[in-house]
Enzyme design. Structure first.
Site, PDB file in Angstrom:
ATOM      1  CG  ASN A   9      24.749  57.886  24.392  1.00 48.57           C
ATOM      2  OD1 ASN A   9      24.041  59.033  24.563  1.00 48.57           O
ATOM      3  ND2 ASN A   9      24.705  57.138  25.083  1.00 48.57           N
ATOM      4  CE  LYS A  11      27.748  58.093  27.037  1.00 51.29           C
ATOM      5  NZ  LYS A  11      28.399  57.149  27.801  1.00 51.29           N
ATOM      6  CG  HIS A  99      23.294  54.221  28.395  1.00 45.52           C
ATOM      7  ND1 HIS A  99      24.353  54.237  29.232  1.00 45.52           N
ATOM      8  CD2 HIS A  99      24.206  54.089  27.169  1.00 45.52           C
ATOM      9  CE1 HIS A  99      25.473  54.607  28.954  1.00 45.52           C
ATOM     10  NE2 HIS A  99      25.370  54.640  27.700  1.00 45.52           N
ATOM     11  CD  GLU A 101      26.383  56.869  30.829  1.00 49.25           C
ATOM     12  OE1 GLU A 101      25.856  57.722  30.181  1.00 49.25           O
ATOM     13  OE2 GLU A 101      27.510  56.507  30.465  1.00 49.25           O
ATOM     14  CD  GLU A 171      26.459  51.068  24.976  1.00 48.63           C
ATOM     15  OE1 GLU A 171      27.139  51.696  24.319  1.00 48.63           O
ATOM     16  OE2 GLU A 171      25.836  51.705  26.001  1.00 48.63           O
ATOM     17  N   GLY A 177      33.499  54.602  28.542  1.00 45.16           N
ATOM     18  CA  GLY A 177      34.109  55.830  28.877  1.00 45.16           C
ATOM     19  C   GLY A 177      35.398  55.605  29.654  1.00 45.16           C
ATOM     20  CB  SER A 217      36.291  52.664  25.081  1.00 49.65           C
ATOM     21  OG  SER A 217      36.247  53.220  26.032  1.00 49.65           O
TER      22      SER A 217
HETATM   23  P1  PGA Z   1      31.762  55.373  25.267  1.00 54.97           P
HETATM   24  O1  PGA Z   1      30.320  55.537  25.584  1.00 54.97           O
HETATM   25  O2  PGA Z   1      31.758  55.061  23.506  1.00 54.97           O
HETATM   26  O3  PGA Z   1      32.269  56.809  25.727  1.00 54.97           O
HETATM   27  O4  PGA Z   1      32.505  54.437  25.991  1.00 54.97           O
HETATM   28  C1  PGA Z   1      29.466  54.614  24.892  1.00 54.97           C
HETATM   29  C2  PGA Z   1      28.048  54.421  25.383  1.00 54.97           C
HETATM   30  O5  PGA Z   1      28.079  54.766  26.690  1.00 54.97           O
HETATM   31  O6  PGA Z   1      27.015  54.247  24.641  1.00 54.97           O
END
Ligand code: PGA
Length: 255
Positions: A9, A11, A99, A101, A171, A177, A217
């Site tokens: 992803n 982003k 997601h 976000e 997740e 993150g 992560s």
């Molecule tokens: P990350 O993000 O690996 O940076 O924690 C995962 C995601 O949001 O899909």
């Protein structure tokens, strides 16, 4: 064996030049996948067309291009949105939906996501449906009920033939993150629980075939341990997917 997926992803990161370079590096990896293994790259919307074309000309059939979102209507006066039908017409095969976000910053509710899932399936896109709890819920110990509700509200209207096309990504928001990964034990526990939720609704055979990815992560250093869990079928990776060498190691960690 169930499908095992390394999903990136990206982003809202990278310029076009950087994205093309990363993609070319990934497509050049000397990796011979098993039939049940695949790589899905969710690139920013403006890069979908060049990404699809690069994957096609590479002949790497185990690589797929995904959108990070799609709208819940087919077409019309929805300025700035992208429909599942448009994505399908580009040769995009997957779409990330729900997601955390999108839920947090863009107010996407379980009900809106149910409509988006329907629209994706109508246009033959594979939804990568995200679920996961915030830290406060994890601390209260009510994460199972929280995540089960997200699934029930957005997916349980689907029939058996539809649910079989969906990929789930668990997740935990506190691990996204933050550098703070769920332990392999926490991931396995939730994935097994999720599978039991699907088994109750759709039967054990359907649940057994459902890919459930872990996200939060994931990096080269922990992918192998997390992916080794019996109910974890790969990962949805943010930060570490922006570095070719890191993501290559994650791909190689697939069962
Ligand atoms: P990350 O993000 O690996 O940076 O924690 C995962 C995601 O949001 O899909």
């Amino acid at each position: 064996m169930r499908k095992q997926i390394a999903a990136a992803n990206w982003k809202m990161n990278l310029t076009l030049g950087q994205a093309e370079k990363l993609l070319d590096n990934l497509l050049a990896i000397d990796w011979t996948p098993n039939t049940h293994q695949e790589v899905v790259l969710a690139v920013p919307a403006p890069y979908l067309v060049p990404a699809v074309s690069r994957v096609k000309s590479s002949g790497r059939t185990h690589f797929h291009i995904s959108s990070q979102n799609a709208y819940s209507e087919v077409s019309g006066a929805y300025t700035g949105e992208t429909s599942a039908q448009m994505l399908q017409s580009l040769g995009v095969t997957h779409v990330i939906l729900g997601h955390s976000e999108r839920r947090e910053y863009f107010g996407e509710t379980d009900a809106v996501l149910a409509k988006k899932v329907d629209m994706a399936l109508v246009h033959d896109l594979i939804p990568i449906f995200c679920c996961g709890e915030p830290l406060s819920i994890r601390e209260a110990g009510t994460q199972n009920a929280f995540v089960a509700k997200q699934i029930e509200h957005s997916l349980f209207h689907l029939d058996e033939s539809q649910i079989k096309k969906v990929v789930i990504a668990y997740e935990p928001i506190w691990a996204i993150g933050t550098g703070k990964t769920a332990t392999a034990g926490q991931a396995q526990e939730m994935h097994a629980f999720l599978r039991s939720v699907f088994a109750k609704k759709y039967g054990a055979t359907v649940a057994d075939h459902l890919p459930i990815l872990y996200g939060g992560s994931v990096k080269a250093a922990n992918a192998q341990e997390i992916f080794a869990c019996p109910d974890v079928d790969g990962g949805l990776v943010g930060g570490a997917s922006l570095v070719a060498g890191e993501f290559e190691a994650i791909i190689r960690a697939l069962k």
